[in-house]
Design a protein around this motif. Structure first.
Motif, PDB file in Angstrom:
ATOM      1  N   LYS A 175       0.803  -1.225   0.000  1.00  0.00           N
ATOM      2  CA  LYS A 175       0.000   0.000   0.000  1.00  0.00           C
ATOM      3  C   LYS A 175       0.833   1.270   0.000  1.00  0.00           C
ATOM      4  CE  LYS A 175      -3.942  -2.191   2.073  1.00  0.00           C
ATOM      5  NZ  LYS A 175      -5.067  -2.100   2.915  1.00  0.00           N
ATOM      6  N   SER A 176       2.108   1.157   0.356  1.00  0.00           N
ATOM      7  CA  SER A 176       2.895   2.370   0.515  1.00  0.00           C
ATOM      8  C   SER A 176       3.556   2.857  -0.770  1.00  0.00           C
ATOM      9  CB  SER A 176       3.979   2.145   1.572  1.00  0.00           C
ATOM     10  OG  SER A 176       4.869   1.130   1.145  1.00  0.00           O
ATOM     11  N   GLY A 177       3.645   2.017  -1.781  1.00  0.00           N
ATOM     12  CA  GLY A 177       4.298   2.476  -2.995  1.00  0.00           C
ATOM     13  C   GLY A 177       4.457   1.373  -4.016  1.00  0.00           C
ATOM     14  N   PHE A 178       5.050   1.738  -5.124  1.00  0.00           N
ATOM     15  CA  PHE A 178       5.294   0.825  -6.230  1.00  0.00           C
ATOM     16  C   PHE A 178       6.705   0.281  -6.113  1.00  0.00           C
ATOM     17  CE2 PHE A 178       6.905   0.335 -10.635  1.00  0.00           C
ATOM     18  CZ  PHE A 178       6.105  -0.725 -11.005  1.00  0.00           C
ATOM     19  N   GLU A 179       6.864  -1.029  -6.146  1.00  0.00           N
ATOM     20  CA  GLU A 179       8.172  -1.653  -6.000  1.00  0.00           C
ATOM     21  C   GLU A 179       8.606  -2.386  -7.257  1.00  0.00           C
ATOM     22  OE1 GLU A 179       8.169  -4.054  -2.488  1.00  0.00           O
ATOM     23  OE2 GLU A 179       7.746  -2.352  -1.191  1.00  0.00           O
ATOM     24  N   GLY A 180       8.222  -1.868  -8.408  1.00  0.00           N
ATOM     25  CA  GLY A 180       8.638  -2.465  -9.666  1.00  0.00           C
ATOM     26  C   GLY A 180       7.824  -3.700 -10.009  1.00  0.00           C
ATOM     27  N   CYS A 181       8.274  -4.389 -11.035  1.00  0.00           N
ATOM     28  CA  CYS A 181       7.576  -5.589 -11.501  1.00  0.00           C
ATOM     29  C   CYS A 181       8.350  -6.840 -11.135  1.00  0.00           C
ATOM     30  CB  CYS A 181       7.409  -5.556 -13.019  1.00  0.00           C
ATOM     31  SG  CYS A 181       5.869  -4.811 -13.564  1.00  0.00           S
ATOM     32  N   TYR A 227       6.853   6.198  -4.439  1.00  0.00           N
ATOM     33  CA  TYR A 227       5.709   6.319  -3.549  1.00  0.00           C
ATOM     34  C   TYR A 227       4.531   6.865  -4.335  1.00  0.00           C
ATOM     35  CZ  TYR A 227       2.676   7.603   0.266  1.00  0.00           C
ATOM     36  OH  TYR A 227       1.590   7.709   1.096  1.00  0.00           O
ATOM     37  N   ARG A 228       3.507   6.033  -4.503  1.00  0.00           N
ATOM     38  CA  ARG A 228       2.270   6.394  -5.204  1.00  0.00           C
ATOM     39  C   ARG A 228       2.532   7.147  -6.515  1.00  0.00           C
ATOM     40  NH1 ARG A 228      -2.223   5.475  -2.474  1.00  0.00           N
ATOM     41  NH2 ARG A 228      -3.378   7.149  -3.451  1.00  0.00           N
ATOM     42  N   ILE A 269       0.239  -5.256 -23.936  1.00  0.00           N
ATOM     43  CA  ILE A 269       0.064  -4.250 -22.881  1.00  0.00           C
ATOM     44  C   ILE A 269       1.421  -3.850 -22.295  1.00  0.00           C
ATOM     45  CG2 ILE A 269      -1.056  -3.732 -20.678  1.00  0.00           C
ATOM     46  CD1 ILE A 269      -3.059  -6.016 -21.400  1.00  0.00           C
ATOM     47  N   LYS A 270       1.645  -2.548 -22.200  1.00  0.00           N
ATOM     48  CA  LYS A 270       2.846  -1.985 -21.573  1.00  0.00           C
ATOM     49  C   LYS A 270       2.397  -1.002 -20.491  1.00  0.00           C
ATOM     50  CE  LYS A 270       5.506  -3.839 -24.752  1.00  0.00           C
ATOM     51  NZ  LYS A 270       6.260  -5.026 -24.484  1.00  0.00           N
ATOM     52  N   MET A 271       3.209  -0.845 -19.464  1.00  0.00           N
ATOM     53  CA  MET A 271       2.905   0.092 -18.391  1.00  0.00           C
ATOM     54  C   MET A 271       4.084   1.056 -18.257  1.00  0.00           C
ATOM     55  SD  MET A 271       2.022  -0.610 -14.362  1.00  0.00           S
ATOM     56  CE  MET A 271       3.601  -1.355 -13.987  1.00  0.00           C
ATOM     57  N   LEU A 272       3.775   2.343 -18.185  1.00  0.00           N
ATOM     58  CA  LEU A 272       4.782   3.375 -17.993  1.00  0.00           C
ATOM     59  C   LEU A 272       4.650   3.918 -16.579  1.00  0.00           C
ATOM     60  CD1 LEU A 272       6.937   5.322 -19.214  1.00  0.00           C
ATOM     61  CD2 LEU A 272       5.027   6.845 -19.773  1.00  0.00           C
ATOM     62  N   VAL A 273       5.752   3.845 -15.818  1.00  0.00           N
ATOM     63  CA  VAL A 273       5.810   4.411 -14.470  1.00  0.00           C
ATOM     64  C   VAL A 273       7.051   5.293 -14.439  1.00  0.00           C
ATOM     65  CG1 VAL A 273       5.972   3.951 -11.995  1.00  0.00           C
ATOM     66  CG2 VAL A 273       4.736   2.350 -13.467  1.00  0.00           C
ATOM     67  N   GLY A 274       6.843   6.588 -14.313  1.00  0.00           N
ATOM     68  CA  GLY A 274       7.972   7.516 -14.410  1.00  0.00           C
ATOM     69  C   GLY A 274       8.573   7.408 -15.798  1.00  0.00           C
ATOM     70  N   SER A 275       9.847   7.072 -15.876  1.00  0.00           N
ATOM     71  CA  SER A 275      10.498   6.887 -17.175  1.00  0.00           C
ATOM     72  C   SER A 275      10.751   5.412 -17.481  1.00  0.00           C
ATOM     73  CB  SER A 275      11.817   7.662 -17.220  1.00  0.00           C
ATOM     74  OG  SER A 275      12.697   7.154 -16.227  1.00  0.00           O
ATOM     75  N   ASP A 276      10.184   4.509 -16.667  1.00  0.00           N
ATOM     76  CA  ASP A 276      10.381   3.071 -16.846  1.00  0.00           C
ATOM     77  C   ASP A 276       9.185   2.433 -17.542  1.00  0.00           C
ATOM     78  OD1 ASP A 276      12.865   3.073 -15.470  1.00  0.00           O
ATOM     79  OD2 ASP A 276      11.800   3.023 -13.556  1.00  0.00           O
ATOM     80  N   ILE A 277       9.465   1.548 -18.505  1.00  0.00           N
ATOM     81  CA  ILE A 277       8.425   0.821 -19.225  1.00  0.00           C
ATOM     82  C   ILE A 277       8.480  -0.638 -18.813  1.00  0.00           C
ATOM     83  CG2 ILE A 277       7.601   0.082 -21.490  1.00  0.00           C
ATOM     84  CD1 ILE A 277       8.808   2.665 -22.620  1.00  0.00           C
ATOM     85  N   TYR A 278       7.311  -1.194 -18.497  1.00  0.00           N
ATOM     86  CA  TYR A 278       7.200  -2.586 -18.051  1.00  0.00           C
ATOM     87  C   TYR A 278       6.323  -3.372 -19.009  1.00  0.00           C
ATOM     88  CZ  TYR A 278       8.972  -0.616 -13.731  1.00  0.00           C
ATOM     89  OH  TYR A 278       9.746   0.032 -12.803  1.00  0.00           O
ATOM     90  N   ASP A 279       6.730  -4.608 -19.317  1.00  0.00           N
ATOM     91  CA  ASP A 279       5.933  -5.494 -20.158  1.00  0.00           C
ATOM     92  C   ASP A 279       4.860  -6.135 -19.286  1.00  0.00           C
ATOM     93  OD1 ASP A 279       4.932  -7.176 -22.098  1.00  0.00           O
ATOM     94  OD2 ASP A 279       6.625  -8.557 -22.035  1.00  0.00           O
ATOM     95  N   MET A 280       3.614  -5.934 -19.676  1.00  0.00           N
ATOM     96  CA  MET A 280       2.502  -6.507 -18.936  1.00  0.00           C
ATOM     97  C   MET A 280       1.889  -7.678 -19.704  1.00  0.00           C
ATOM     98  SD  MET A 280       3.000  -4.557 -16.468  1.00  0.00           S
ATOM     99  CE  MET A 280       1.708  -4.768 -15.254  1.00  0.00           C
ATOM    100  N   GLY A 281       2.598  -8.127 -20.746  1.00  0.00           N
ATOM    101  CA  GLY A 281       2.188  -9.305 -21.486  1.00  0.00           C
ATOM    102  C   GLY A 281       1.116  -9.044 -22.518  1.00  0.00           C
ATOM    103  N   VAL A 282       0.432 -10.114 -22.858  1.00  0.00           N
ATOM    104  CA  VAL A 282      -0.650 -10.039 -23.844  1.00  0.00           C
ATOM    105  C   VAL A 282      -1.917 -10.591 -23.238  1.00  0.00           C
ATOM    106  CG1 VAL A 282       0.898 -10.239 -25.814  1.00  0.00           C
ATOM    107  CG2 VAL A 282      -0.112 -12.286 -24.859  1.00  0.00           C
ATOM    108  N   GLN A 283      -3.031 -10.162 -23.766  1.00  0.00           N
ATOM    109  CA  GLN A 283      -4.336 -10.651 -23.322  1.00  0.00           C
ATOM    110  C   GLN A 283      -5.137 -10.972 -24.569  1.00  0.00           C
ATOM    111  OE1 GLN A 283      -6.404  -8.074 -20.641  1.00  0.00           O
ATOM    112  NE2 GLN A 283      -8.309  -9.169 -20.864  1.00  0.00           N
TER     113      GLN A 283
END
Length: 78
Positions: free
Chosen positions: A9-15, A40-41, A61-75
């Motif tokens: 609940k306190s923040g995002f810790e990457g993937c 943090y949030r 699906i991709k997710m952008l958090v700050g300047s980092d891009i994360y692969d969220m796979g396919v659906q």
């Protein structure tokens, strides 16, 4: 939410593989990569690209958090 179903609940810790990211509006996305970062949030955005391969429709699906891009796979499309 990690594999053990504990929510952070306190923040995002990457993937981490299979980590479920829960947005404030209830949207969820599942990580398909590993990359550590901490914020943090942070503000985040999901990018969804519809695709078709051999007659099968799906979304990349991709997710952008700050300047980092994360692969969220396919659906698969329903």
């Amino acid at each position: 939410m990690d594999k053990d179903k504990k929510q952070k609940k306190s923040g995002f810790e990457g993937c981490d593989w299979d980590r479920v990211i829960i947005f404030e509006d209830g949207t969820t996305a599942t990580c398909r990569t590993y990359s550590y970062s901490y914020s943090y949030r942070p503000k985040a955005a999901l990018f969804v690209k519809p695709m078709t391969h051999n007659g099968t429709n799906f979304f990349s699906i991709k997710m952008l958090v700050g300047s980092d891009i994360y692969d969220m796979g396919v659906q698969l499309s329903k």
